[in-house]
Design an enzyme around this catalytic site. Sequence first.
Site: not given
Ligand code: OAD
Ligand code: ZN
Length: 244
Positions: A119, A130
């Site tokens: 991402h 550019c």
């Molecule tokens: P989320 O916020 O959707 O999910 C976070 C996950 O981490 C959840 O399943 C929680 O249960 C878990 N969690 C929280 N604390 C934790 C800990 N200490 N140890 C282990 N697990 C824990 O985040 P992502 O799955 O990364 O994209 O989200 C995916 C994408 O959606 C991101 O990259 C971003 C977002 O919108 C873009 O911006 C394109």
């Molecule tokens: Zn430029």
Amino acid sequence: MEKDINELKKIIAKSDRITVLTGAGISAESGVPTFRGSGGIWRNYQVTDVATPQAFARDPELVWEFYNWRRKLISKVTFNPGHKALVELEKHVNDFTLITQNVDGLHREAGNRRFLEIHGNLWVVRCTKCGMLTMDRSQDMGRLPKCTKCGGLLRPNVVWFGESLNPDILGKAIDAARNCELMLIVGTSAIVQPAASLAFKAKAAGAELAEINIERTPQSGQMDFVLTGKAGEILPMLVENYER
Ligand code: OAD
Ligand code: ZN
């Protein structure tokens, strides 16, 4: 769960090819807010206001305000024992790939080298005119930062909703999913595509899957191992055999 951890440790010890997929949860213990769930970024911000190309076209100042807020926040934190455990894993596994959805750069800061930031990265900016990419660690890029080469408006080099992932990086991530014996899926809600589908690609190619998360996800049922707990506590346990 202790039995699961011991079993998984054995698999890790004999695996030559391990791929790890991380999400916001691995940085949560560093103090970086996750996106979903309580305290999640998407509770306070609308995706459609700050994380789409349309939002940037409509109100680039608002989008930059959001990214400056994240820059400031992330510049104050550092990697945690979960990140460090993955550095240890990289050292000991022949064919290791870390695929991250995180844009915070903490895997690099911790010391991983074989990672794919599917991402993008918050600290890299891209000129909308550019295309020049620049690394800039400023906590505040200002309201409408401009390209030093052509004067075009800069944007964060991250993937927004509705945009495609860099095909080269995505291709490498898919290869790493298809080629591994074991995939660790750490701290991701496993709902944002195409990242979420990588686990299925790995499984279809014969890999074992292990999920490390504080709660169950829509993918938990597909896992060979579901380790419920904090990444910063479970990952160090998985690699403790390596340390001396
Ligand atoms: P989320 O916020 O959707 O999910 C976070 C996950 O981490 C959840 O399943 C929680 O249960 C878990 N969690 C929280 N604390 C934790 C800990 N200490 N140890 C282990 N697990 C824990 O985040 P992502 O799955 O990364 O994209 O989200 C995916 C994408 O959606 C991101 O990259 C971003 C977002 O919108 C873009 O911006 C394109
Ligand atoms: Zn430029």
